[in-house]
Design a protein around this motif. Structure first.
Motif, mmCIF file in Angstrom:
data_model
loop_
_atom_site.group_PDB
_atom_site.id
_atom_site.type_symbol
_atom_site.label_atom_id
_atom_site.label_comp_id
_atom_site.label_asym_id
_atom_site.label_seq_id
_atom_site.Cartn_x
_atom_site.Cartn_y
_atom_site.Cartn_z
ATOM 1 N N LEU A 1 8.140 -8.186 22.809
ATOM 2 C CA LEU A 1 8.751 -7.395 21.519
ATOM 3 C C LEU A 1 7.673 -6.628 20.752
ATOM 4 N N SER A 2 8.125 -5.492 20.669
ATOM 5 C CA SER A 2 7.352 -4.348 20.059
ATOM 6 C C SER A 2 7.412 -4.867 18.345
ATOM 7 N N VAL A 3 6.326 -4.230 17.697
ATOM 8 C CA VAL A 3 6.110 -4.733 16.317
ATOM 9 C C VAL A 3 7.487 -4.213 15.654
ATOM 10 N N HIS B 1 8.517 -1.722 -13.537
ATOM 11 C CA HIS B 1 7.502 -2.637 -14.216
ATOM 12 C C HIS B 1 6.131 -1.786 -14.062
ATOM 13 N N PRO B 2 5.181 -1.666 -14.923
ATOM 14 C CA PRO B 2 4.021 -0.948 -14.832
ATOM 15 C C PRO B 2 3.231 -1.239 -13.668
ATOM 16 N N ASP B 3 3.306 -2.245 -13.063
ATOM 17 C CA ASP B 3 2.537 -2.981 -11.963
ATOM 18 C C ASP B 3 3.228 -2.272 -10.567
ATOM 19 N N ALA B 4 4.316 -1.926 -10.868
ATOM 20 C CA ALA B 4 5.105 -1.527 -9.347
ATOM 21 C C ALA B 4 5.757 -0.514 -9.571
ATOM 22 N N LYS B 5 5.494 0.595 -10.220
ATOM 23 C CA LYS B 5 6.173 1.960 -10.467
ATOM 24 C C LYS B 5 6.441 2.741 -9.423
ATOM 25 N N SER B 6 5.238 2.716 -8.447
ATOM 26 C CA SER B 6 5.488 3.704 -7.280
ATOM 27 C C SER B 6 6.158 2.803 -6.040
ATOM 28 N N ASP B 7 7.082 3.721 -4.963
ATOM 29 C CA ASP B 7 7.603 3.092 -3.951
ATOM 30 C C ASP B 7 6.697 2.993 -2.646
ATOM 31 N N LYS B 8 5.373 3.708 -3.037
ATOM 32 C CA LYS B 8 4.279 3.704 -2.065
ATOM 33 C C LYS B 8 3.337 2.519 -2.404
ATOM 34 N N ILE B 9 3.178 1.718 -1.228
ATOM 35 C CA ILE B 9 2.202 0.730 -1.275
ATOM 36 C C ILE B 9 1.013 0.709 -0.561
ATOM 37 N N PHE C 1 12.016 -3.554 2.947
ATOM 38 C CA PHE C 1 12.099 -3.649 1.491
ATOM 39 C C PHE C 1 12.548 -2.342 0.655
ATOM 40 N N GLY C 2 12.568 -1.291 1.582
ATOM 41 C CA GLY C 2 13.047 0.167 1.021
ATOM 42 C C GLY C 2 11.710 0.835 0.238
ATOM 43 N N LEU C 3 10.412 0.336 0.906
ATOM 44 C CA LEU C 3 9.344 0.858 0.469
ATOM 45 C C LEU C 3 8.506 1.528 1.421
ATOM 46 N N VAL C 4 7.355 2.353 1.119
ATOM 47 C CA VAL C 4 6.543 2.953 1.846
ATOM 48 C C VAL C 4 5.241 2.281 2.164
ATOM 49 N N GLY C 5 4.837 2.087 3.175
ATOM 50 C CA GLY C 5 3.726 1.618 3.379
ATOM 51 C C GLY C 5 2.339 2.658 3.577
ATOM 52 N N LEU C 6 1.323 2.478 3.050
ATOM 53 C CA LEU C 6 0.147 3.573 3.020
ATOM 54 C C LEU C 6 -1.254 2.771 3.472
ATOM 55 N N PRO C 7 -1.942 3.391 3.994
ATOM 56 C CA PRO C 7 -3.256 2.696 4.290
ATOM 57 C C PRO C 7 -3.869 2.288 3.103
ATOM 58 N N PRO C 8 -4.825 1.395 3.190
ATOM 59 C CA PRO C 8 -5.450 0.562 2.028
ATOM 60 C C PRO C 8 -6.285 1.499 1.298
ATOM 61 N N LEU C 9 -6.550 1.132 -0.003
ATOM 62 C CA LEU C 9 -7.536 1.693 -0.976
ATOM 63 C C LEU C 9 -8.788 0.688 -0.882
ATOM 64 N N ASP C 10 -9.753 1.584 -1.317
ATOM 65 C CA ASP C 10 -11.370 0.925 -1.080
ATOM 66 C C ASP C 10 -11.288 -0.353 -2.105
ATOM 67 N N ARG D 1 1.683 -2.280 11.709
ATOM 68 C CA ARG D 1 2.560 -3.209 11.189
ATOM 69 C C ARG D 1 3.185 -2.910 9.881
ATOM 70 N N TRP D 2 2.368 -2.539 8.855
ATOM 71 C CA TRP D 2 2.285 -2.325 7.417
ATOM 72 C C TRP D 2 3.583 -1.556 7.261
ATOM 73 N N PRO D 3 3.686 -0.290 7.604
ATOM 74 C CA PRO D 3 4.745 0.625 7.353
ATOM 75 C C PRO D 3 6.136 0.087 7.806
ATOM 76 N N VAL D 4 6.073 -0.851 8.826
ATOM 77 C CA VAL D 4 7.307 -1.466 9.504
ATOM 78 C C VAL D 4 7.739 -2.337 8.337
ATOM 79 N N MET D 5 6.826 -3.321 8.040
ATOM 80 C CA MET D 5 7.022 -4.209 6.938
ATOM 81 C C MET D 5 7.797 -3.837 5.599
ATOM 82 N N CYS D 6 7.158 -2.899 5.212
ATOM 83 C CA CYS D 6 7.465 -2.103 3.739
ATOM 84 C C CYS D 6 8.670 -1.589 3.927
ATOM 85 N N SER D 7 9.320 -0.676 5.052
ATOM 86 C CA SER D 7 10.336 -0.221 5.048
ATOM 87 C C SER D 7 11.608 -1.355 5.150
#
Length: 400
Positions: free
Chosen positions: A375-377, A228-236, A299-308, A291-297
């Motif tokens: 428990l760790s993250v 889908h055009p709104d979800a092309k990248s596996d990096k979020i 789902f088979g996705l890669v968590g990145l820092p936020p955009l402005d 936390r974010w990279p752990v969550m994304c992983s």
């Protein structure tokens, strides 16, 4: 003597975990012989997702349809006596029933009434009662106030929030009520505080930060598989305020919260009476950057820092899900996944706008009771999201 636990609010995010831990024989086999789970909402062994009963586990009694918001004390007395015939054997009460209201004085009035119809009635019917737990949170340290009175790390001696807020926050109202009620009694109680709760819940609940991200990632994953055009990248990029990405706090993980609460009940000589305790998943706080990279992983996705926030590619979790109702429908009809319902989901989306400051606890006092569970993250988030996955509430992808 084996114990009998009575759990009010057993279908809620923290009450659920008390029952879960007892059924898993925490802290040891034979410590509890029974747990009675009370709920207003419909609840049964199948939709609660607790461990199956059987030899070697405490007995489970589920009592639903217990509405603490209406009726008289006399009516509730008769209800509890008739529906819990062995209530006189209860040794521990976990009063985790709660009803949200946006107006603080009204919320206090509602929840105080629930305490009076629930705990006060049960206490009179349970002559063997030894200990009671009241759960609260970081509002006790004034993090919601226009001018925050304390800086993290929060310690229990900071808990006297100034007026007029003190008299309208239901934490203080209920603690004061318990102090009065406990006078001359042999049982004791403690108030246990945690940060944002991380946990599984069989029904909807007002606050569920994990579910807000989980719903977003489930929808994004499905759309990504469809190119889908709104979800092309596996990096979020992290879908929230950049300023909140590095502020630190401890998760109020439901497993650690439940284990610590049970620990206090079993050790009243250490826990004391009318004490306030902080608890969290770990002594060292963590940021969403951890936390974010752990969550994304998961789902088979890669968590990145936020955009402005001004970047047109920036996303918000609840908004994204609402913008793709076709994906939500497809998840339910084709994948058998019904996303978790969150009563205050817009509030979860603005979590990052508000919590741009550190809001972690000191756990020194809880450690002095002899409790050292952590428990760790990397452990806690997969544990909770896997529970939702098993309950068909989130979608990790075709291969999982």
């Amino acid at each position: 003597m084996a114990h009998h636990a009575l759990v009010f609010g057993a279908s809620g995010i923290l009450g659920w975990s008390i029952v879960d831990q007892i059924l898993k024989n925490y802290p040891d086999k034979g410590v509890f012989h029974k747990v009675t789970a009370l709920s207003n909402r419909p609840l049964n062994a199948e939709n609660a997702f607790w461990p199956d009963g059987g030899a070697g586990r405490p007995a489970l009694q589920i009592v639903d349809g217990i509405d603490l918001t209406t009726g008289t004390v006399d009516e509730m007395t008769e209800t509890l006596r008739s529906r819990i015939p062995d209530i006189d054997s209860v040794t521990h009460i976990y009063f985790f029933a709660y009803l949200f209201h946006p107006d603080f004085p009204t919320e206090s009035k509602i929840n105080l009434g629930m305490l009076q119809r629930g705990f006060v009635v049960a206490e009179k019917l349970a002559p063997k009662l030894e200990y009671m737990i009241l759960p609260t949170g970081t509002k006790g340290y004034g993090i919601h106030l226009p001018e925050r009175p304390f800086e993290a790390p929060f310690t229990e001696d900071m808990s006297d929030v100034h007026q007029p807020w003190h008299d309208v926050l239901f934490y203080y109202v209920m603690h004061d009520e318990l102090d009065k009620l406990q006078q001359g009694k042999s049982w004791k109680f403690a108030e246990v505080r945690c940060g944002p709760v991380l946990g599984f819940v069989p029904h909807k609940n007002p606050y569920n930060l994990a579910a807000a991200f989980m719903n977003f990632l489930s929808v994004y994953k499905l759309l990504h598989e469809q190119n889908h055009p709104d979800a092309k990248s596996d990096k979020i990029p992290f879908p929230s305020n950049p300023e909140s990405y590095h502020s630190v706090f401890q998760d109020g993980g439901q497993d650690i919260f439940a284990q610590f609460s049970i620990h206090l009940c079993l050790h009243p000589e250490v826990a004391g009476n009318s004490e306030v305790y902080n608890i969290g998943d770990a002594i060292k706080p963590a940021s969403m950057a951890e936390r974010w990279p752990v969550m994304c992983s998961l789902f088979g996705l890669v968590g990145l820092p936020p955009l402005d926030k001004s970047d047109p590619a920036a996303m918000l979790p609840v908004t994204f899900v609402k913008e793709h109702p076709e994906a939500v429908k497809q998840l339910k009809e084709e994948k058998g996944v019904a996303l978790q319902e969150i009563l205050l989901e817009e509030g979860m989306e603005t979590f990052g706008d508000y919590f741009t400051f550190d809001h972690h606890f000191s756990l020194d006092k809880s450690r002095r009771t002899g409790f050292d569970g952590e428990l760790s993250v990397q452990e806690s988030w997969p544990l909770v999201l896997e529970r939702y996955h098993q309950a068909k509430r989130c979608y990790f992808g075709e291969t999982k």
